[in-house]
Design a protein around this motif. Sequence first.
Motif, mmCIF file in Angstrom:
data_model
loop_
_atom_site.group_PDB
_atom_site.id
_atom_site.type_symbol
_atom_site.label_atom_id
_atom_site.label_comp_id
_atom_site.label_asym_id
_atom_site.label_seq_id
_atom_site.Cartn_x
_atom_site.Cartn_y
_atom_site.Cartn_z
ATOM 1 N N LYS A 33 20.255 25.494 -11.130
ATOM 2 C CA LYS A 33 20.762 24.174 -11.970
ATOM 3 C C LYS A 33 19.335 23.379 -12.450
ATOM 4 N N GLU A 34 19.632 22.106 -12.581
ATOM 5 C CA GLU A 34 18.863 21.216 -12.966
ATOM 6 C C GLU A 34 17.714 20.760 -12.208
ATOM 7 N N GLY A 35 17.734 20.865 -10.829
ATOM 8 C CA GLY A 35 17.107 20.443 -9.863
ATOM 9 C C GLY A 35 17.511 18.852 -9.388
ATOM 10 N N LEU A 36 16.744 18.131 -8.831
ATOM 11 C CA LEU A 36 17.251 16.807 -8.170
ATOM 12 C C LEU A 36 16.548 15.804 -8.790
ATOM 13 N N ALA A 37 17.127 14.755 -9.163
ATOM 14 C CA ALA A 37 16.233 13.553 -9.647
ATOM 15 C C ALA A 37 17.316 12.224 -9.496
ATOM 16 N N TRP A 38 16.959 11.392 -9.954
ATOM 17 C CA TRP A 38 17.619 9.934 -9.944
ATOM 18 C C TRP A 38 17.564 9.379 -11.356
ATOM 19 N N ASN A 46 23.572 16.290 -9.183
ATOM 20 C CA ASN A 46 23.139 17.572 -8.421
ATOM 21 C C ASN A 46 23.390 17.033 -7.003
ATOM 22 N N TRP A 47 22.899 15.714 -6.687
ATOM 23 C CA TRP A 47 22.973 15.069 -5.402
ATOM 24 C C TRP A 47 24.118 15.131 -4.736
ATOM 25 N N HIS A 48 25.290 14.969 -5.732
ATOM 26 C CA HIS A 48 26.660 15.182 -5.231
ATOM 27 C C HIS A 48 26.953 16.393 -4.364
#
Length: 276
Positions: A33-38, A46-48
Amino acid sequence: MENLKHFLLALCAATAAGFVSIIFVFRWVLYFKEGLAWDGGLAEFNWHPVLTVTGFIFLQGIAIIVYRLPWTWQCSKLMMKFIHAGLNLLAFVFAVIAMVAVFDFHNGANIPNMYSLHSWLGLTAVILYGLQLVLGVGMYLIPVTPVSWRAAFMPLHVYSGLLLFTSVIAVALMGITEKLIFGLKDPKYKDSPPEAIFVNVLGVLLVLFGGLILWIATRTSWKRPSDQILHSLHTNGGGEDNSKVASALAQLPDGSDAYGAGDARKRSNKFDEQVN
Ligand code: HEM
Ligand code: HEM
């Protein structure tokens, strides 16, 4: 402990399934997927899954079985309560941040909130988990709660804890399936691309982790020895007299073998500690 080998086998299998699930969820979001960011985008979504799997599932599972670890039986019950409550609190914090991530992403992308069964059951589980935490602290950490209330509430605490844990795993499986159906376009989910197979395996690992934690948490013979004695006295039809309770409690470990059968005050403290 009875069947220590079986316990260690179940514990190792559970922690292995839990750790591999965490590796899988990170690999899913970072590699497929797209990786992790805020940033309000998909990387924030994706943090979910990451926080629900590591926190709400793994940490909660460990919190549930923490009283069962034989090497903690030397520790005081109060210390174990702090560890149990602390791990559950951490799991709750992870779950709340996971909720913020998905709501923030939905609001930013103009996706409606709370339309799916996954979201209904998921939010309900988070709210009830918060309630379980507050009641747990109120009942078992604040010393003013009467012992009779603590004892009466314990079966409900254990039942609702196990029900919540199981429901959270079911909710995660729904979320995983939804995400695969939404996210896989070409090839589609039904065409079994590598991502679909990989994430299906993550679902299987979560079920395995949940099953093993439930197994460990429901074996009476793997309880802290003091709790086992009370359990067997309790399930003996209540016909035990006080001298039997006293002699059973006098066998308890944690350095208390020095207290004699005549020491009623210590005995009653010990009893309080066990039902609390
Ligand atoms: C959305 C809870 C795990 C995928 C949601 C929403 C909630 C929620 C309350 C609604 C957000 C909104 O309406 O804005 C939970 C809980 C979980 C969990 C309590 C604990 C296990 C997962 C996992 C995945 C996932 C592991 C896998 C990727 C999704 C997706 C959505 C979503 C795709 C958006 C679609 C929808 O609203 O159903 N989740 N979730 N969830 N979750 Fe989860
Ligand atoms: C036992 C769940 C919060 C105190 C248990 C058990 C479960 C559970 C499943 C049974 C464990 C076993 O039989 O080995 C939960 C969940 C919580 C939570 C899901 C959070 C949402 C708390 C809090 C306290 C607490 C905040 C406060 C100290 C206890 C005590 C026991 C217990 C004293 C009895 C342990 C024993 O068998 O001796 N909990 N709990 N719990 N919990 Fe909690």
